[in-house]
Write a protein that holds these residues in place. Structure first.
Motif, PDB file in Angstrom:
ATOM      1  N   PRO A 126       0.828  -1.206   0.000  1.00  0.00           N
ATOM      2  CA  PRO A 126       0.000   0.000   0.000  1.00  0.00           C
ATOM      3  C   PRO A 126       0.863   1.256   0.000  1.00  0.00           C
ATOM      4  O   PRO A 126       1.958   1.280   0.565  1.00  0.00           O
ATOM      5  N   SER A 127       0.379   2.296  -0.627  1.00  0.00           N
ATOM      6  CA  SER A 127       1.186   3.502  -0.839  1.00  0.00           C
ATOM      7  C   SER A 127       1.614   4.172   0.457  1.00  0.00           C
ATOM      8  O   SER A 127       2.622   4.885   0.484  1.00  0.00           O
ATOM      9  N   ASN A 128       0.881   3.950   1.551  1.00  0.00           N
ATOM     10  CA  ASN A 128       1.243   4.603   2.812  1.00  0.00           C
ATOM     11  C   ASN A 128       2.375   3.880   3.540  1.00  0.00           C
ATOM     12  O   ASN A 128       2.958   4.421   4.486  1.00  0.00           O
ATOM     13  N   GLN A 129       2.704   2.667   3.122  1.00  0.00           N
ATOM     14  CA  GLN A 129       3.759   1.899   3.795  1.00  0.00           C
ATOM     15  C   GLN A 129       5.144   2.339   3.320  1.00  0.00           C
ATOM     16  O   GLN A 129       5.330   2.714   2.167  1.00  0.00           O
ATOM     17  N   LEU A 130       6.096   2.248   4.234  1.00  0.00           N
ATOM     18  CA  LEU A 130       7.496   2.492   3.886  1.00  0.00           C
ATOM     19  C   LEU A 130       8.235   1.169   3.674  1.00  0.00           C
ATOM     20  O   LEU A 130       9.201   1.108   2.919  1.00  0.00           O
ATOM     21  N   TYR A 131       7.794   0.126   4.378  1.00  0.00           N
ATOM     22  CA  TYR A 131       8.387  -1.207   4.233  1.00  0.00           C
ATOM     23  C   TYR A 131       7.266  -2.233   4.091  1.00  0.00           C
ATOM     24  O   TYR A 131       6.230  -2.126   4.746  1.00  0.00           O
ATOM     25  N   SER A 132       7.498  -3.221   3.230  1.00  0.00           N
ATOM     26  CA  SER A 132       6.495  -4.257   2.982  1.00  0.00           C
ATOM     27  C   SER A 132       7.119  -5.642   3.102  1.00  0.00           C
ATOM     28  O   SER A 132       8.328  -5.800   2.936  1.00  0.00           O
ATOM     29  N   ARG A 154       2.328   5.301  15.266  1.00  0.00           N
ATOM     30  CA  ARG A 154       2.245   5.659  13.855  1.00  0.00           C
ATOM     31  C   ARG A 154       3.076   4.723  12.981  1.00  0.00           C
ATOM     32  O   ARG A 154       2.694   4.391  11.850  1.00  0.00           O
ATOM     33  N   SER A 155       4.215   4.298  13.503  1.00  0.00           N
ATOM     34  CA  SER A 155       5.091   3.418  12.723  1.00  0.00           C
ATOM     35  C   SER A 155       4.434   2.080  12.418  1.00  0.00           C
ATOM     36  O   SER A 155       4.796   1.411  11.449  1.00  0.00           O
ATOM     37  N   ARG A 156       3.464   1.691  13.229  1.00  0.00           N
ATOM     38  CA  ARG A 156       2.761   0.408  13.018  1.00  0.00           C
ATOM     39  C   ARG A 156       2.085   0.395  11.653  1.00  0.00           C
ATOM     40  O   ARG A 156       2.009  -0.647  10.987  1.00  0.00           O
ATOM     41  N   ASP A 157       1.601   1.558  11.204  1.00  0.00           N
ATOM     42  CA  ASP A 157       0.895   1.641   9.929  1.00  0.00           C
ATOM     43  C   ASP A 157       1.840   1.877   8.755  1.00  0.00           C
ATOM     44  O   ASP A 157       1.410   1.834   7.597  1.00  0.00           O
ATOM     45  N   LEU A 158       3.116   2.125   9.044  1.00  0.00           N
ATOM     46  CA  LEU A 158       4.090   2.381   7.987  1.00  0.00           C
ATOM     47  C   LEU A 158       4.871   1.133   7.604  1.00  0.00           C
ATOM     48  O   LEU A 158       5.711   1.163   6.711  1.00  0.00           O
ATOM     49  N   ILE A 159       4.591   0.039   8.320  1.00  0.00           N
ATOM     50  CA  ILE A 159       5.269  -1.235   8.074  1.00  0.00           C
ATOM     51  C   ILE A 159       4.219  -2.252   7.643  1.00  0.00           C
ATOM     52  O   ILE A 159       3.084  -2.228   8.128  1.00  0.00           O
ATOM     53  N   GLY A 160       4.605  -3.154   6.744  1.00  0.00           N
ATOM     54  CA  GLY A 160       3.689  -4.183   6.257  1.00  0.00           C
ATOM     55  C   GLY A 160       2.878  -4.821   7.367  1.00  0.00           C
ATOM     56  O   GLY A 160       3.338  -4.962   8.504  1.00  0.00           O
ATOM     57  N   GLY A 172       4.243 -28.847  11.314  1.00  0.00           N
ATOM     58  CA  GLY A 172       3.020 -28.744  10.537  1.00  0.00           C
ATOM     59  C   GLY A 172       2.536 -27.319  10.322  1.00  0.00           C
ATOM     60  O   GLY A 172       1.591 -27.094   9.566  1.00  0.00           O
ATOM     61  N   HIS A 173       3.169 -26.367  10.997  1.00  0.00           N
ATOM     62  CA  HIS A 173       2.736 -24.969  10.869  1.00  0.00           C
ATOM     63  C   HIS A 173       3.849 -24.072  10.334  1.00  0.00           C
ATOM     64  O   HIS A 173       3.605 -22.886  10.105  1.00  0.00           O
ATOM     65  N   PHE A 174       5.025 -24.626  10.137  1.00  0.00           N
ATOM     66  CA  PHE A 174       6.153 -23.826   9.668  1.00  0.00           C
ATOM     67  C   PHE A 174       5.956 -23.478   8.195  1.00  0.00           C
ATOM     68  O   PHE A 174       5.733 -24.349   7.365  1.00  0.00           O
ATOM     69  N   GLY A 175       6.030 -22.194   7.869  1.00  0.00           N
ATOM     70  CA  GLY A 175       5.805 -21.760   6.495  1.00  0.00           C
ATOM     71  C   GLY A 175       7.097 -21.405   5.782  1.00  0.00           C
ATOM     72  O   GLY A 175       7.959 -22.255   5.571  1.00  0.00           O
ATOM     73  N   ALA A 176       7.265 -20.144   5.421  1.00  0.00           N
ATOM     74  CA  ALA A 176       8.453 -19.662   4.718  1.00  0.00           C
ATOM     75  C   ALA A 176       9.081 -18.524   5.505  1.00  0.00           C
ATOM     76  O   ALA A 176       8.452 -17.938   6.394  1.00  0.00           O
ATOM     77  N   ARG A 177      10.318 -18.218   5.168  1.00  0.00           N
ATOM     78  CA  ARG A 177      10.973 -17.087   5.806  1.00  0.00           C
ATOM     79  C   ARG A 177      10.270 -15.784   5.412  1.00  0.00           C
ATOM     80  O   ARG A 177       9.717 -15.671   4.328  1.00  0.00           O
ATOM     81  N   ALA A 178      10.311 -14.820   6.315  1.00  0.00           N
ATOM     82  CA  ALA A 178       9.683 -13.518   6.062  1.00  0.00           C
ATOM     83  C   ALA A 178      10.756 -12.435   6.055  1.00  0.00           C
ATOM     84  O   ALA A 178      11.718 -12.488   6.831  1.00  0.00           O
ATOM     85  N   PHE A 179      10.572 -11.453   5.167  1.00  0.00           N
ATOM     86  CA  PHE A 179      11.529 -10.355   5.036  1.00  0.00           C
ATOM     87  C   PHE A 179      10.771  -9.043   4.863  1.00  0.00           C
ATOM     88  O   PHE A 179       9.628  -9.013   4.408  1.00  0.00           O
ATOM     89  N   LEU A 180      11.446  -7.973   5.235  1.00  0.00           N
ATOM     90  CA  LEU A 180      10.917  -6.632   5.021  1.00  0.00           C
ATOM     91  C   LEU A 180      11.817  -5.895   4.041  1.00  0.00           C
ATOM     92  O   LEU A 180      13.043  -5.945   4.158  1.00  0.00           O
ATOM     93  N   ILE A 181      11.199  -5.245   3.077  1.00  0.00           N
ATOM     94  CA  ILE A 181      11.944  -4.507   2.057  1.00  0.00           C
ATOM     95  C   ILE A 181      11.272  -3.154   1.865  1.00  0.00           C
ATOM     96  O   ILE A 181      10.075  -3.005   2.121  1.00  0.00           O
ATOM     97  N   GLU A 182      12.049  -2.175   1.457  1.00  0.00           N
ATOM     98  CA  GLU A 182      11.464  -0.872   1.158  1.00  0.00           C
ATOM     99  C   GLU A 182      10.310  -1.038   0.169  1.00  0.00           C
ATOM    100  O   GLU A 182      10.369  -1.861  -0.743  1.00  0.00           O
ATOM    101  N   ASN A 183       9.286  -0.253   0.366  1.00  0.00           N
ATOM    102  CA  ASN A 183       8.109  -0.330  -0.502  1.00  0.00           C
ATOM    103  C   ASN A 183       8.439   0.309  -1.854  1.00  0.00           C
ATOM    104  O   ASN A 183       8.166   1.478  -2.108  1.00  0.00           O
ATOM    105  N   LEU A 184       9.052  -0.490  -2.718  1.00  0.00           N
ATOM    106  CA  LEU A 184       9.591   0.002  -3.979  1.00  0.00           C
ATOM    107  C   LEU A 184       8.498   0.306  -5.001  1.00  0.00           C
ATOM    108  O   LEU A 184       7.439  -0.325  -5.017  1.00  0.00           O
ATOM    109  N   ASP A 185       8.807   1.243  -5.878  1.00  0.00           N
ATOM    110  CA  ASP A 185       7.976   1.518  -7.037  1.00  0.00           C
ATOM    111  C   ASP A 185       8.183   0.364  -8.020  1.00  0.00           C
ATOM    112  O   ASP A 185       9.297   0.114  -8.478  1.00  0.00           O
TER     113      ASP A 185
END
Length: 363
Positions: free
Chosen positions: A138-144, A268-274, A317-330
């Motif tokens: 989303p456009s309001n996020q800085l990291y996704s 406020r930072s809670r809404d700026l991160i994925g 049985g519940h382990f999924g995939a690794r998660a990462f945060l990246i800048e919300n790129l264009d």
């Protein structure tokens, strides 16, 4: 013109490799030859002077000859397509095992290609079909949030969504796959891609909150001691693996647990991160079908870590995939990106695609 010659050459090669196709083609050519001879014999005669048998022979040879001449190449092409499909089935994409993904998490294995899956419903006017996607989030996020492409390829899109903790019932998915871009500069502060474990999330929170007023920040000036601040400034890949006992993880996890459970709007930072959903775990992975909300688990239990073997057993049985945060790129500015619109999530799979060679400077 070269394409025409190439296509003809492929057909001739296919004919040579199929005895059935050769038989039909040969018979067709012979019958067409006979029809030509009969036509020459009848040439110059009046229709009423042409014997009925000659007419019958001509039309029979012409009709059957055409059918056989067309059937021969058709059989050859069909066999060629069948062999190609069979060969492709033999080359099924190798799906990464859960054990391998766990090892990559434990070692913080380098990520070369990332994938972002954006689910939506085709009937939702607010959905994001491929032509409307402008940024990773989303456009309001800085990291996704993104995932490691290697860990999801070969899986059905529905399974991939579950692997990254997405529990919503979508009927369409836009996928963005791209090589991890290089850092903005050569300094540690230039990193824009973080493992989404407790430490990585805190690093992202600090980055995001550097752009907002101090009174609105979750992390205050006295939140960390000097050793912790020094640790959080480092973004080297080898600084992220968590080993037991890990004092810093024990310090960081309660902080991110409080942030996680604060809910949207408090900081406020809670809404700026994925979006942080119940599938996220501070060790840096997404859960498939999480058994309970992390905020309903006592903090000491939520942050307990006595080793990877115990962690794997707890999330069997519940382990999924690794998660990462990246800048919300264009999206349009991402070099080497591949975008796919999936419409059949239970049958379509994350494909293996020829991606550009990743930048060796990315660590």
């Amino acid at each position: 013109m070269a394409d025409v010659f190439q296509a003809v050459a492929q057909i001739l090669k296919a004919l040579q490799e199929s005895s059935t196709a050769v038989w039909f083609t040969t018979v067709g050519i012979i019958l067409l030859g006979v029809a030509t001879i009969v036509a020459n014999m009848a040439f110059g005669r009046k229709p009423e002077d042409t014997p009925g048998g000659m007419k019958g022979a001509f039309f029979t040879c012409l009709f059957v000859g055409i059918i056989c001449a067309v059937t021969g190449p058709s059989v050859a092409l069909y066999k060629e397509l069948w062999n190609t499909q069979t060969e492709l089935k033999k080359r099924d994409i190798q799906v990464m095992s859960t054990a391998d993904i766990r090892r990559r998490l434990e070692d913080n294995t380098r990520v070369r290609f990332v994938i972002r899956l954006i689910g939506y419903n085709s009937t939702d006017p607010k959905g994001l079909p491929i032509e409307k996607v402008q940024k990773l989030g989303p456009s309001n996020q800085l990291y996704s949030f993104v995932a490691d492409y290697e860990e999801l390829k070969g899986r059905t899109v529905a399974e991939a969504l579950t692997m990254i903790g997405n529990q919503k019932d979508f009927d369409r998915v836009t996928a963005i796959i791209f090589p991890l871009p290089r850092r903005k500069d050569n300094n540690d502060s230039g990193s824009f891609f973080y493992p989404a474990n407790a430490r990585g999330l805190l690093q992202v929170i600090r980055l995001v909150e550097s752009q907002i007023g101090e009174s609105e920040r979750y992390i205050k000036s006295d939140t960390f001691n000097s050793d912790q601040l020094k640790n959080l400034k480092s973004v080297g890949r080898n600084t992220y693996p968590i080993r037991a006992p890990d004092k810093l993880y024990a310090d960081y996890c309660p902080l991110v647990a409080k942030f996680f459970c604060s809910g949207s709007g408090i900081y406020r930072s809670r809404d700026l991160i994925g979006q942080l959903y119940d599938d996220w775990h501070p060790l840096g992975f997404s859960q498939k079908n999480p058994r309970q909300s992390p905020c309903s688990i006592p903090e000491q239990q939520f942050c307990a870590f006595s080793g990877w073997d115990k962690a794997y057993a707890d999330f069997e049985g519940h382990f999924g995939a690794r998660a990462f945060l990246i800048e919300n790129l264009d999206v349009n500015a991402i070099v080497g990106r591949t975008m796919i619109d999936f419409t059949d999530l239970r049958n379509q799979r994350i494909p293996e695609i020829a991606l550009p060679v990743p930048d060796p400077s990315v660590d």
